[in-house]
Design a protein around this motif. Structure first.
Motif, PDB file in Angstrom:
ATOM      1  N   GLU A  30     -27.466 -28.625  59.905  1.00  0.00           N
ATOM      2  CA  GLU A  30     -27.012 -29.988  60.206  1.00  0.00           C
ATOM      3  C   GLU A  30     -28.125 -30.998  59.920  1.00  0.00           C
ATOM      4  O   GLU A  30     -27.902 -32.041  59.296  1.00  0.00           O
ATOM      5  N   ALA A  73     -15.512 -36.355  63.008  1.00  0.00           N
ATOM      6  CA  ALA A  73     -16.671 -37.207  62.721  1.00  0.00           C
ATOM      7  C   ALA A  73     -16.222 -38.466  61.984  1.00  0.00           C
ATOM      8  O   ALA A  73     -16.915 -38.959  61.134  1.00  0.00           O
ATOM      9  N   LYS A  82     -21.046 -31.980  59.991  1.00  0.00           N
ATOM     10  CA  LYS A  82     -21.595 -32.872  61.023  1.00  0.00           C
ATOM     11  C   LYS A  82     -22.837 -33.596  60.509  1.00  0.00           C
ATOM     12  O   LYS A  82     -23.058 -34.765  60.783  1.00  0.00           O
ATOM     13  N   THR A 112     -24.587 -42.097  55.828  1.00  0.00           N
ATOM     14  CA  THR A 112     -23.678 -40.952  55.974  1.00  0.00           C
ATOM     15  C   THR A 112     -22.910 -40.751  54.666  1.00  0.00           C
ATOM     16  O   THR A 112     -22.872 -41.619  53.799  1.00  0.00           O
ATOM     17  N   VAL A 151     -16.333 -31.411  66.327  1.00  0.00           N
ATOM     18  CA  VAL A 151     -16.088 -32.791  66.757  1.00  0.00           C
ATOM     19  C   VAL A 151     -15.656 -33.606  65.533  1.00  0.00           C
ATOM     20  O   VAL A 151     -16.296 -33.552  64.501  1.00  0.00           O
ATOM     21  N   GLY A 199     -22.253 -37.398  60.285  1.00  0.00           N
ATOM     22  CA  GLY A 199     -22.788 -37.999  61.512  1.00  0.00           C
ATOM     23  C   GLY A 199     -21.683 -38.247  62.528  1.00  0.00           C
ATOM     24  O   GLY A 199     -20.606 -37.664  62.462  1.00  0.00           O
ATOM     25  N   ASP A 200     -21.926 -39.156  63.472  1.00  0.00           N
ATOM     26  CA  ASP A 200     -20.889 -39.424  64.489  1.00  0.00           C
ATOM     27  C   ASP A 200     -20.117 -40.696  64.158  1.00  0.00           C
ATOM     28  O   ASP A 200     -19.229 -41.102  64.907  1.00  0.00           O
ATOM     29  N   ASP A 201     -20.455 -41.355  63.065  1.00  0.00           N
ATOM     30  CA  ASP A 201     -19.698 -42.542  62.644  1.00  0.00           C
ATOM     31  C   ASP A 201     -19.838 -42.695  61.137  1.00  0.00           C
ATOM     32  O   ASP A 201     -20.870 -43.147  60.636  1.00  0.00           O
TER      33      ASP A 201
END
Ligand code: GLC
Length: 739
Positions: free
Chosen positions: A125, A16, A179, A191, A14, A183-185
């Motif tokens: 992770e 990131a 990841k 991060t 994904v 992170g996702d943002d």
């Protein structure tokens, strides 16, 4: 616990990046670029090492001559330099601060090779996210990790920093680390930008000597060395780092095939490529560039965006642009990549460290995760049944140079280690068993050659069980620390002989940065537990595994050799025209034996041909039975896939985990293929008597290999498939075909 990692999942990483829409960032980049002078553009392409707040660095930052600073971890200094950039320079472009946060910042996790031994991407992770939280609390927003260099030669010191010999396992772990860091943002504090390194083939260094030349044909480059980097690029890694080495005579820092054709054009990656330390200028040493100007030109044209401490770009790019040797468009694209990283990190909107939450380390959650990772990375190689010791094993004698080594237990690349926080095996065993524990090191450090073991042997003779902690000091692996002889250093083997001679049972625990050739040590010990430098909580983890409060969850991410001379050594080898069907080992050869009497097949007279322990191997405290794999079909088209399921049962008396591994062989192809290759794996935990059906999907595309042009080919034909608990694949294979 189910951790499913099939080959397909690796590629679907994904992205990131920041939550901001990409067009917003690109618009802001174009707007800023339009205002920059050539000198300010070049300023963004330089990364310098920090050493506190100095008038010189402050002056360069205010002049817009610095894009990034590495190795500054004091948040006050970070903020002071950042204010110089944001508030006191003409355009206010923030700095990005970087550090080698390789396996933890203050809370140290097992070295990456140990994390590879967990075969548990979720754990990697988790640990990477914790490392990002700790490091970013000092202002570090860019780490030079994960290293995804495939390593098949244990002499190479940097085998410690990667995830082992296999592209599928390495890809899964590298994606997990990315990841975790990002992170996702990526705009969120806490991060860090990941950096996939060292691009590429650094682990192919001839003879395992660090920085050495590599000779990698296109087939091998694309089949083995590039896949983990492709997985990292597709997982949205924000940055890459090129490697020191040359590949077939072309240093990576000046290699447009790697940095443009593959990374940018084929993989469509839009992140920032940073050089390794001084690697641009080192192209002069390679004999590939005449001087720094030549090096700066070749690196810029090849696709290196930022010069790490090479002082090639800062003093030469302006003249190269003015002479037309380097087009301004090239410079603009390099600057775009730097600005894009800073926008993706949110630094233009949030450049400073929040001092209210600065320097946050060693939380209970961090220490718990570090211990769990170390437990899951411990690999039980042999066990007579002496382990687990249980609650009351009698008198325990703890000894060896690694039993109470708070610095060396953490392994290589621990720039921010505070060894006072390390919990050693001695401390943890004393906590667990109290006065039953006695201690004397026997040897004071791993290279200690003193063979007067003194009172240690008397204490050993008085014990019921001996726990011997052996291995390598941290400095014996890592960068520039290759070893030609990969046995236990110093007098450690002599000391084990003396301990075994007491007649008391010895459990040997190895803490090292690489696989070591330990055949005699295995013969002298009732059990051998392997722990690739386990980090801050290595002591409690190993004490829990030794006692049975935890099970050893590790499986080998690399093959363990019998002798140094066997390496390079890896499971996915070729069958050759003379596979080893018969062999006579050196001590069994009759006098005046005939030339062809030992079996004309591929093996060493003094080491045979098998590893001491194979990739994927590890014992637990229970046992598992594997059913016959069931295929959804016995043939598939070149664009199809097959589902495979296999029922695994815990046939022992306690719960435990196992790593279910799927291997494939292509026995006949236009190029000789490896005798087997890992294509997917899943780590499962089962209660006693519990069965679970594990399922994988195998796309035909996972069976592709590359030709001399680097083109992926999928060939029709028959294939063999195993679902097993190690690369030894003792089970009977099932067959399928691509039509
Ligand atoms: C080193 C290493 C690289 C590291 C960099 C910055 O020489 O090769 O892995 O990230 O320099 O310390």
């Amino acid at each position: 616990m189910r951790i499913t990692t099939a080959i397909a999942a690796l590629i679907l990483g994904v992205s990131a990046h920041a939550a901001k829409p990409a067009h917003d960032i690109e618009t802001r980049i174009d707007d800023l670029l339009g205002k920059m002078t050539l000198e300010e553009k070049i300023g963004q392409l330089n990364q310098y090492t920090g050493s506190g707040y100095s008038p010189d660095m402050s002056g360069r930052v205010k002049a817009g001559m610095v894009g990034s600073i590495l190795n500054e971890v004091n948040p006050e200094t970070v903020n002071a330099l950042q204010r110089d950039a944001v508030e006191n320079s003409r355009l206010g472009i923030p700095l990005v601060f970087a550090r080698d946060v390789i396996h933890g910042f203050r809370t140290i996790f097992p070295i990456p090779l140990g994390q590879g031994a967990t075969w548990n991407p979720a754990l990697v992770e988790e640990g990477s996210a914790i490392a990002a939280q700790e490091a970013s609390s000092t202002g570090i927003r860019w780490t030079f990790s994960p290293m995804v260099d495939i390593a098949r030669d244990a002499r190479w010191g940097r085998i410690a920093e990667g995830y082992g010999e296999d592209p599928v396992l390495t890809s899964a772990m590298g994606v997990a680390a990315i990841k975790g860091y990002q992170g996702d943002d990526l705009t969120k504090p806490g991060t860090m930008a990941a950096c996939v390194k060292h691009f590429a083939c650094y682990g192919a260094a001839e003879s395992g000597r660090d920085y050495n030349t590599t000779w990698v044909p296109m087939e091998l480059l694309h089949d083995v060395y590039l896949p983990p980097f492709e997985a990292g690029a597709k997982a949205g890694a924000a940055t890459f780092m090129c490697s020191f080495n040359d590949i077939n005579g072309v240093p990576s820092s000046g290699n447009p095939y790697l940095l443009r054709d593959i990374l940018r054009d084929k993989w469509q990656w839009d992140g920032l490529m940073v050089s390794d330390w001084n690697s641009i200028t080192e192209m002069i040493n390679h004999g590939f560039c005449a001087d720094r100007s030549d090096a700066a030109m070749k690196a810029a044209l090849a696709g290196v965006d930022m010069d790490m401490e090479g002082h090639a770009y800062d003093n030469n790019l302006a003249a190269l642009v003015n002479s037309g040797a380097v087009p301004m468009e090239t410079i603009d694209n390099m600057v775009r990549n730097v600005l894009r990283l800073k926008f993706r990190l949110g630094l233009f909107d949030n450049p400073y460290v929040d001092m209210a939450t600065a320097n946050r380390f060693y939380t209970p959650e961090a220490l718990d995760a570090a211990r769990r990772t170390a437990e899951e990375s411990a690999i039980l190689l042999t066990n007579s049944g002496i382990l687990p010791l249980g609650k009351r094993p009698g008198k325990i004698f703890v000894t060896g140079p690694m039993a109470d080594a708070p610095h060396d237990q953490n392994g290589t690349w621990c720039f921010d280690l505070e060894k006072s926080h390390t919990v050693t095996p001695l401390a943890a065993l004393r906590e667990k068993y109290g006065k039953a524990v006695s201690y004397s090191p026997g040897l004071t450090y791993s290279r200690d050659k003193n063979t007067d073991f003194g009172k240690a042997l008397e204490m050993a003779a008085d014990a019921d069980v001996i726990l011997y902690f052996a291995g390598e000091e941290a400095v014996l692996s890592g960068e520039a620390h290759s070893r030609a002889d990969i046995t236990l250093p110093g007098a450690q083997t002599e000391y084990l002989r003396a301990l075994a001679a007491t007649g008391k049972p010895v459990v040997t625990v190895i803490m090292a940065g690489r696989p070591l050739a330990i055949p005699e040590e295995c013969n002298l010990s009732k059990a051998v537990l392997y722990s690739f430098h386990p980090g801050t909580m290595g002591g409690p983890a190993l004490a829990n595994v030794i006692s049975g409060d935890a099970a050893p969850g590790g499986r080998l991410p690399v093959s363990i050799p019998r002798m140094s001379g066997q390496v390079p050594l890896y499971y996915a080898c070729k069958n050759t025209g003379r596979p080893t069907t018969e062999m006579t080992l050196i001590d069994d050869i009759p006098l005046e034996a005939g030339q062809t009497s030992t079996g004309c097949t591929s093996f060493f007279l003094d080491a045979g041909h098998e590893p001491l322990f194979p990739f994927g191997y590890g014992l637990g405290y229970t046992s598992f039975a594997y059913g016959t794999p069931v295929l959804s079909a016995t043939e598939m088209p070149a664009d199809g896939s097959i589902d495979i399921s296999c029922t695994v049962t815990n046939t022992g008396k306690r719960s435990g985990s196992d790593v279910v591994q799927l291997y494939v062989r292509d026995p006949v192809a236009s190029l000789a293929r490896p005798v087997k290759e890992l294509k997917a794996f899943e780590k499962i935990t089962l209660a006693p008597g519990e069965s679970r059906t594990v399922s994988f999907t195998l796309p035909a595309s996972a069976l592709a290999f590359h030709n001399a042009k680097g083109e992926a080919v999928i060939e029709a034909g028959d294939f063999l498939l195993w679902v097993d608990d190690s690369s030894a694949c003792k089970s009977k294979p099932v067959e399928f075909r691509i039509k």
